[in-house]
Write a protein that holds these residues in place. Structure first.
Motif, PDB file in Angstrom:
ATOM      1  N   PHE A 184       0.823  -1.204   0.000  1.00 40.92           N
ATOM      2  CA  PHE A 184       0.000   0.000   0.000  1.00 40.92           C
ATOM      3  C   PHE A 184       0.860   1.258   0.000  1.00 40.92           C
ATOM      4  O   PHE A 184       1.797   1.385   0.795  1.00 40.92           O
ATOM      5  CB  PHE A 184      -0.906   0.036   1.238  1.00 40.92           C
ATOM      6  CG  PHE A 184      -2.246  -0.604   1.023  1.00 40.92           C
ATOM      7  CD1 PHE A 184      -3.376   0.176   0.819  1.00 40.92           C
ATOM      8  CD2 PHE A 184      -2.377  -1.978   1.015  1.00 40.92           C
ATOM      9  CE1 PHE A 184      -4.611  -0.404   0.613  1.00 40.92           C
ATOM     10  CE2 PHE A 184      -3.613  -2.575   0.819  1.00 40.92           C
ATOM     11  CZ  PHE A 184      -4.740  -1.787   0.612  1.00 40.92           C
TER      12      PHE A 184
ATOM     13  N   ILE B 260      -0.660  -0.427  -4.332  1.00 38.68           N
ATOM     14  CA  ILE B 260      -2.007   0.121  -4.192  1.00 38.68           C
ATOM     15  C   ILE B 260      -1.896   1.639  -4.075  1.00 38.68           C
ATOM     16  O   ILE B 260      -1.270   2.160  -3.143  1.00 38.68           O
ATOM     17  CB  ILE B 260      -2.730  -0.446  -2.954  1.00 38.68           C
ATOM     18  CG1 ILE B 260      -2.726  -1.986  -2.978  1.00 38.68           C
ATOM     19  CG2 ILE B 260      -4.156   0.098  -2.887  1.00 38.68           C
ATOM     20  CD1 ILE B 260      -3.433  -2.605  -4.147  1.00 38.68           C
TER      21      ILE B 260
ATOM     22  N   SER C  86      -9.043  -1.919  -4.249  1.00 33.75           N
ATOM     23  CA  SER C  86      -7.747  -2.600  -4.239  1.00 33.75           C
ATOM     24  C   SER C  86      -7.902  -4.021  -4.765  1.00 33.75           C
ATOM     25  O   SER C  86      -7.028  -4.530  -5.479  1.00 33.75           O
ATOM     26  CB  SER C  86      -7.182  -2.640  -2.811  1.00 33.75           C
ATOM     27  OG  SER C  86      -7.008  -1.350  -2.277  1.00 33.75           O
TER      28      SER C  86
ATOM     29  N   SER D 281      -9.750  -3.174  -9.289  1.00 31.82           N
ATOM     30  CA  SER D 281      -9.518  -1.754  -9.564  1.00 31.82           C
ATOM     31  C   SER D 281     -10.600  -1.187 -10.470  1.00 31.82           C
ATOM     32  O   SER D 281     -11.073  -1.848 -11.394  1.00 31.82           O
ATOM     33  CB  SER D 281      -8.140  -1.553 -10.190  1.00 31.82           C
ATOM     34  OG  SER D 281      -7.999  -2.315 -11.371  1.00 31.82           O
TER      35      SER D 281
ATOM     36  N   THR E  29      -4.295   0.477  -8.995  1.00 36.27           N
ATOM     37  CA  THR E  29      -3.325  -0.546  -8.626  1.00 36.27           C
ATOM     38  C   THR E  29      -2.305  -0.713  -9.743  1.00 36.27           C
ATOM     39  O   THR E  29      -2.592  -0.407 -10.905  1.00 36.27           O
ATOM     40  CB  THR E  29      -4.002  -1.900  -8.366  1.00 36.27           C
ATOM     41  OG1 THR E  29      -4.664  -2.328  -9.572  1.00 36.27           O
ATOM     42  CG2 THR E  29      -5.032  -1.803  -7.238  1.00 36.27           C
TER      43      THR E  29
ATOM     44  N   ASP F 190      -4.535  -5.716  -9.950  1.00 34.21           N
ATOM     45  CA  ASP F 190      -5.184  -5.656  -8.644  1.00 34.21           C
ATOM     46  C   ASP F 190      -5.032  -6.962  -7.870  1.00 34.21           C
ATOM     47  O   ASP F 190      -4.448  -7.939  -8.353  1.00 34.21           O
ATOM     48  CB  ASP F 190      -6.656  -5.260  -8.786  1.00 34.21           C
ATOM     49  CG  ASP F 190      -7.441  -6.186  -9.710  1.00 34.21           C
ATOM     50  OD1 ASP F 190      -7.121  -7.399  -9.754  1.00 34.21           O
ATOM     51  OD2 ASP F 190      -8.366  -5.712 -10.393  1.00 34.21           O
TER      52      ASP F 190
END
Length: 358
Positions: free
Chosen positions: A220, A276, A338, A341, A347, A351
């Motif tokens: 992330f 992400i 996430s 997407s 992403t 994803d």
């Protein structure tokens, strides 16, 4: 020119996305296990027993969570919880602090409120489980798994199929770089240098997780910290919707982190890393920003809800629960975009739903 959207339109978007909150994935989980590293955005109770101000095991946290107050820094589920459900896990991944031998085969949550990539981050609030300590805990879990499964080769192959989510770095700004009275980092590094140093440190930790057997990574990026209610109150915005210079600093980190993901995918051909992009996911659909008034109308000095205070009634119409943390509906939007997407920028390079199939 992009049309300006009224605040009521954004509320409609949020309400519409509430439908995914009842989404249930049928059948077996898409991966055998799911390991979570990070900070208060994913903490599910690891800080409850620590000597720290950074804990959420009191009302009004957990008001909408099925099991009530758990130590999650929101009214309901975290983004890690949402992703776990979308992956098909019937139960929430247990926190390391309480995970039993019967539970660890499906994964463990190591997240800790106020933790950072840097060891000193968050220390002004008390104890926390830094990323380095989370990696040590993961080593202990692997040892327990290996003993339970009684077959090291099987355990090694098993761990390669799991998903490893990391969501950390916000506190390295909030509870480090942006607090010069406690930490020297802002006097030691420019914002450009700090982003580079942080990502270099993060890179080593991700490689450690790889060396411990991980092959499917969800990394992330940071959200727009300058748009959090606490930082807006603390620094002011000079008439802008958010504290722009903080968001600019975060963008430097995110840009370097995305480049790192590209490099890791190139260097480790037997692994998959995805990035992400929280900035993309949280961007308003137009020129009007999403509301950033916290649902808790009584906040402590550190931005958390005052114990026993009353939250807002319409929590599905707010983005922030306290001065920093998203509400369950915001976490639901982040988690679902996430997993699948909506925009090509959500992403990279794909994803979580695609990652799970590799």
């Amino acid at each position: 020119m992009t049309p300006k959207l009224s605040p009521s339109y954004h509320i409609i978007i949020l309400v519409g996305l509430m439908q995914v909150m009842t989404f249930v994935v049928a059948g077996e989980p898409q991966v055998p296990c799911y390991f979570i590293f990070g900070d208060s955005l994913v903490d599910s109770g690891n800080n409850n027993g620590l000597t720290t101000e950074a804990k959420a095991n009191y009302s009004p946290y957990g008001i909408d969570f099925p099991q009530g107050i758990s130590g999650r820094f929101t009214n309901g589920r975290t983004v890690a919880d949402i992703i776990g459900q979308l992956l098909g896990f019937p139960n929430f991944i247990p926190p390391y602090a309480t995970a039993s031998d019967q539970q660890i085969s499906t994964g463990v949550n190591y997240g800790s409120g106020s933790a950072g990539i840097r060891e000193e981050t968050g220390s002004q609030l008390g104890d926390r489980i830094s990323l380095d300590r989370q990696l040590l805990n993961h080593e202990r879990i692997i040892a327990r798994l290996s003993t339970l499964q009684n077959n090291k080769t099987f355990t090694d192959e098993y761990l390669k199929k799991c998903i490893y989510l990391t969501n950390i770095g916000s506190n390295d700004y909030i509870n480090n770089y942006l607090m010069p009275s406690f930490y020297p980092t802002s006097n030691t590094y420019t914002v450009e240098q700090y982003a580079t140093v942080l990502v270099q440190q993060y890179s080593q930790r991700l490689k450690t997780i790889y060396n411990l057997g991980a092959r499917k990574f969800v990394v992330f990026g940071l959200g727009q910290i300058g748009c959090t209610p606490h930082e807006i109150t603390r620094f002011g915005t000079n008439g802008e919707p958010c504290v722009q210079w903080i968001n600019d600093a975060v963008k430097l980190f995110n840009d370097e982190l995305k480049r790192l993901v590209e490099e890791l995918n190139s260097d480790y051909l037997d692994a998959r890393f995805i990035f992400i992009n929280l900035t993309s996911i949280s961007a308003p659909q137009g020129d009007v920003p999403l509301p950033n008034t916290p649902c808790c109308n009584q906040l402590r000095e550190d931005g958390q809800c005052v114990p026993g205070s009353k939250p807002c009634l319409f929590r599905a119409l707010t983005v922030f629960y306290d001065g920093f943390h998203p509400t369950e509906i915001a976490n639901t939007i982040i988690g679902t975009r996430s997993y699948v997407s909506v925009s090509p920028t959500d992403t990279y390079p794909y994803d979580i739903s695609h990652l799970a199939r590799f």
